[in-house]
Design a protein around this motif. Structure first.
Motif, short mmCIF file in Angstrom:
data_model
loop_
_atom_site.label_atom_id
_atom_site.label_comp_id
_atom_site.label_asym_id
_atom_site.label_seq_id
_atom_site.Cartn_x
_atom_site.Cartn_y
_atom_site.Cartn_z
N UNK A 19 -10.48 6.45 -13.09
CA UNK A 19 -10.93 7.06 -11.84
C UNK A 19 -10.61 6.19 -10.62
N UNK A 20 -10.00 5.04 -10.84
CA UNK A 20 -9.64 4.18 -9.71
C UNK A 20 -8.67 4.93 -8.80
N UNK A 21 -8.86 4.78 -7.50
CA UNK A 21 -7.97 5.46 -6.56
C UNK A 21 -6.63 4.72 -6.49
N UNK A 22 -5.64 5.43 -5.99
CA UNK A 22 -4.33 4.81 -5.81
C UNK A 22 -4.43 3.63 -4.84
N UNK A 23 -5.30 3.76 -3.85
CA UNK A 23 -5.49 2.66 -2.89
C UNK A 23 -6.08 1.43 -3.58
N UNK A 24 -7.08 1.66 -4.45
CA UNK A 24 -7.69 0.53 -5.17
C UNK A 24 -6.65 -0.16 -6.05
N UNK A 25 -5.89 0.64 -6.78
CA UNK A 25 -4.87 0.08 -7.66
C UNK A 25 -3.82 -0.64 -6.82
N UNK A 26 -3.41 -0.01 -5.72
CA UNK A 26 -2.41 -0.61 -4.84
C UNK A 26 -2.83 -1.97 -4.34
N UNK A 27 -4.12 -2.12 -4.00
CA UNK A 27 -4.58 -3.42 -3.51
C UNK A 27 -4.52 -4.49 -4.60
N UNK A 28 -4.62 -4.07 -5.86
CA UNK A 28 -4.57 -5.02 -6.97
C UNK A 28 -3.14 -5.39 -7.37
N UNK A 29 -2.17 -4.50 -7.06
CA UNK A 29 -0.78 -4.75 -7.46
C UNK A 29 0.15 -4.95 -6.26
N UNK A 30 -0.44 -5.04 -5.08
CA UNK A 30 0.31 -5.28 -3.83
C UNK A 30 1.29 -4.16 -3.50
N UNK A 31 0.83 -2.92 -3.64
CA UNK A 31 1.62 -1.75 -3.25
C UNK A 31 0.75 -0.83 -2.41
N UNK A 32 1.39 0.06 -1.67
CA UNK A 32 0.65 1.08 -0.93
C UNK A 32 0.17 2.16 -1.90
N UNK A 33 -0.82 2.93 -1.48
CA UNK A 33 -1.31 4.03 -2.31
C UNK A 33 -0.19 5.03 -2.64
N UNK A 34 0.66 5.43 -1.67
CA UNK A 34 1.74 6.36 -2.01
C UNK A 34 2.73 5.77 -3.03
N UNK A 35 2.98 4.47 -2.94
CA UNK A 35 3.89 3.84 -3.91
C UNK A 35 3.29 3.86 -5.31
#
Length: 152
Positions: A19-35
């Motif tokens: 359920x993690x958002x793309x934004x949350x994941x992005x912050x952990x992997x240094x990518x934007x939510x759309x990426x």
């Protein structure tokens, strides 16, 4: 399909919390939510990610008794035949072909010992099952929801 280190990390994060958002994941992997979304869409399209699901605590729904059962089968019983039968039993939470003497290993979960015994008897009654050997789970020591490197 090429899966790089970032894809592996995204997969591990989704396994830990789908359920993690793309934004949350992005912050952990240094990518934007759309990426992150593009990568997840690509992983889904390639069949790497097959879906998202809820993980239910068996104790919370009263299924606290479990066992691993080795199945010994007659003749040339195929893995497909074992799979078809295993899916018919609601107590079966996993079934695997294995090396060694047994033809398959089945993970059963039930409400109590009586329920487990009934489930085991139903499994033993299948026409190709010649014998079983069971091990009842006393406690869970390690349980991981998925594959890949830990996200901790």
């Amino acid at each position: 399909m090429q899966i790089d280190a970032v894809d592996q990390r995204i997969i591990a994060l989704l396994v830990a919390d789908a359920r993690a958002s793309y934004a949350e994941i992005g912050s952990r992997v240094s990518l934007s939510a759309p990426a992150v979304k593009r990568r997840v869409d690509r992983l889904r399209a390639a069949g790497v990610i097959k879906g998202f699901t809820a993980v239910v605590d068996p104790a919370a729904v009263g299924w606290t008794t479990e066992a691993f059962v080795e199945l010994f089968c007659a003749g040339r019983t195929t893995p497909a035949q074992i799979g078809v039968v295993a899916r018919r039993h609601p107590e079966v939470v996993g079934a695997y072909t294995v090396s060694g003497e047994a033809d398959a290993l089945v993970h059963l979960r039930a409400a109590d010992m009586n329920h487990l015994e009934q489930a085991l008897e139903k499994l033993r009654a299948e026409p190709f099952v010649t014998s079983t050997r069971s091990a009842i789970v006393l406690s869970r020591l390690v349980e991981s929801p998925g594959v890949g490197p830990s996200t901790r």
